[in-house]
Design a protein around this motif. Structure first.
Motif: not given
Length: 577
Positions: A72-76, A86-92, A181-183
């Motif tokens: 799941d991408a981070p907020a914003g 890649g996978v953005p920092a702060g992703s879960t 739809t869900d980042n």
């Protein structure tokens, strides 16, 4: 009844069937789903005992797809900026147990179709019921880009062509949809990621696409309270651009509020039709449905219809390809315990039949906050209704309602007077389930009476020389009780002669005064007469005055050319009225 109360009431009733079993099943399924997944350890068992009246699709199984490793991408995060390298920092981390198509089935006809999920963080399972909806109901972002994907990729086409099989194609398409739809971002090691990245790039370059049009078929209102005693409720307005075939469950449906023209299951109902219905059973839920087989386009949203007992929410889906489904619209009747009220209007007295319009107001206050169905009724007895009892029966009043009866127009119209104030027995009643209470409103009318007096005035040079004059009174009462004659004797000198007052004439009676013997003789001639007014209407408590003025002239004093024997020529006296 308030809509929220309806839904709570209906769900409570519908949920009594197999609720314990279903809730236990749901609890077990959801317990397996950690962390949140697109499908909660999908099971082929049913999530509910039955479908809703308007259910247009039920989720029945899995199509093509596979699990994916994702985040799941981070907020914003904004997916419209493109797929990240890649996978953005702060992703879960968010491993997804199933990414691919889901199979839906029309519960009435068995038609099937494929869908994708557009609501990643809400669970679903086999047996969950759906209705077709608009994008605004889905409350999901970027659906225009999702629509582009559905128009150009699997299963509408075989793209992405580079996928090893349909399972990978479906997973790549679903992952691209979730990106918008869900980042959701696939892990860098996912074998599906290159395909998803390409889909996203193509979509951003060429999308978004417009929302697909739904076949329009609607019935309003969709939910209505209905007396369990079977009174007709409505109207229901049918609108849209396609007809529907009627299917009933525990109700009868009519095209008129009196219930004279009943429709049967299988009858076709056109847009613009007004319908009425009544409950005839204890079925839950009950109502009527209009069905139309239509081609539904890819991108059409499927919204959870709330009919699965114990399930408050479910994942929103979107149709993966053009599919033939049954579009349903209709109305649900929610029965409530009811009774009736008979209102009897008793007309009595000598004035019965002469009264004006009578208006009786009935206000029933529902004491149960769950139904909250206050009622107001206006009962009208037409003017001139005869002596005796006149009754109305009001059905479908919620049991326990407190009904108050008042008479707001008594019929006192100047032709009658009330002997006493209206007697209402009892003024307030409490409605009992399955029974009809009675209230009697009694009015005792007396005829309103008035009087009439005639006054004759004698004038002119011949006054005192005239003969006997006779005045006739003619009234339009049915028995001619007031018709009579008055005589002014010969030789009455100039002056005014008041005749005896005629009293006790019913108000509203029309009386006409004429002079049938004029008093002319060889010595005098009536040259001018005025009767003012010639006709009068008797009014309550008043004496109407009719004045007759006669001007007599001596024949030898008459101006103008004498006629034979000293009489005036033709038209020798003038009378006016």
């Amino acid at each position: 009844m308030r809509l929220g109360n309806f839904l709570r009431w209906w769900r409570a009733a519908a949920g009594n069937v197999r609720r314990a079993t279903v809730v236990g099943l749901l609890a077990g399924l959801f317990a397996l789903a950690a962390p949140p997944a697109a499908v909660a350890e999908f099971t082929e068992g049913e999530a509910s005992a039955r479908r809703g009246l308007f259910t247009e699709a039920t989720l029945v199984g899995l199509g093509s797809g596979t699990s994916v490793s994702a985040f799941d991408a981070p907020a914003g995060f904004d997916p419209l900026n493109g797929y990240p390298a890649g996978v953005p920092a702060g992703s879960t981390a968010h491993p997804v147990s199933w990414a691919g198509t889901l199979v839906i089935e029309d519960p009435g006809t068995g038609r099937t179709g494929l869908t994708y999920c557009i609501d990643l963080h809400t669970d679903t399972m086999a047996g969950v019921n759906y209705v077709l909806g608009e994008w605004s109901e889905a409350n999901v972002p970027n659906l225009g880009y999702v629509e582009y994907i559905l128009q150009n990729y699997f299963p509408t086409t075989q793209e992405p062509a580079g996928a090893a099989n349909d399972a990978v194609r479906a997973a790549a398409v679903q992952s691209a949809i979730w990106f918008f739809t869900d980042n959701l971002i696939l892990s860098e090691t996912s074998t599906v990621r290159p395909l998803t990245e390409a889909i996203v790039a193509d979509t951003l370059a060429n999308g978004p696409a417009a929302e697909p049009e739904l076949p329009e078929l609607e019935v309003t209102p969709e939910v209505i309270a209905a007396p369990a005693t079977g009174e007709i409720v409505g109207p229901f307005q049918v609108s849209g651009n396609v007809p529907g075939t009627l299917i009933t469950t525990g109700v009868e449906v009519f095209t008129d509020p009196e219930g004279l023209n009943q429709l049967q299951d299988g009858d076709e109902v056109q847009p613009g039709t007004e319908l009425w219905a009544r409950s005839i059973s204890d079925e839950v839920p009950q109502g009527f449905v209009l069905e139309h087989v239509a081609t539904v386009l890819e991108g059409t949203a499927l919204i959870y219809d709330g009919t699965n007992p114990g399930l408050d929410d479910a994942q929103t889906l979107v149709l993966a390809q053009e599919t033939e489904l049954v579009v349903r619209a209709g109305a649900q009747l929610v029965p409530f315990a009811a009774g009736g009220l008979e209102v009897v209007k008793r007309v009595a007295g000598s004035g019965a039949g002469f009264q004006g319009e009578v208006v009786i107001e009935v206000d029933c206050l529902d004491q149960d906050p769950e139904t909250d169905l206050d009622q107001h009724h206006e009962l009208i007895l037409e003017a001139g209704a005869g002596a005796g009892d006149h009754s109305w029966t009001i059905g479908g009043i919620p049991a326990g309602s407190e009904c108050t009866v008042t008479e707001t127009a008594t019929g006192d119209n100047g032709e009658v007077n009330l002997v006493i104030d209206p007697v209402i027995e009892p003024e307030t009643v409490v409605i009992t389930e399955g029974e009809t209470r009675r209230v009697t409103v009694t009015d005792n009318y007396a005829r309103a009476l008035g009087a009439l007096q005639i006054a004759k005035t004698i004038k002119g040079s011949g006054a005192g020389a005239q003969g006997t004059a006779v005045i006739a009174l003619d009234c339009d009462d049915p028995e001619n009780a007031f018709d009579q004659e008055f005589t002014v004797p010969a030789g009455a000198v100039a002056g005014t002669y008041a005749q005896p007052v005629v009293g006790g004439i019913p108000a509203g009676t029309r009386c006409t005064v004429t002079e049938t013997v004029l008093g002319e003789n060889d010595r005098v001639e009536l040259t001018h007469v005025v009767i003012e007014p010639p006709s009068v209407t008797i009014t309550d408590g008043a004496t109407q005055l009719v004045s007759i003025t006669d001007v007599y002239s001596l024949r030898n004093d008459k101006p103008g050319k004498p006629g034979k024997g000293g009489k005036p020529g033709k038209g020798g006296h003038h009378k006016t009225a």
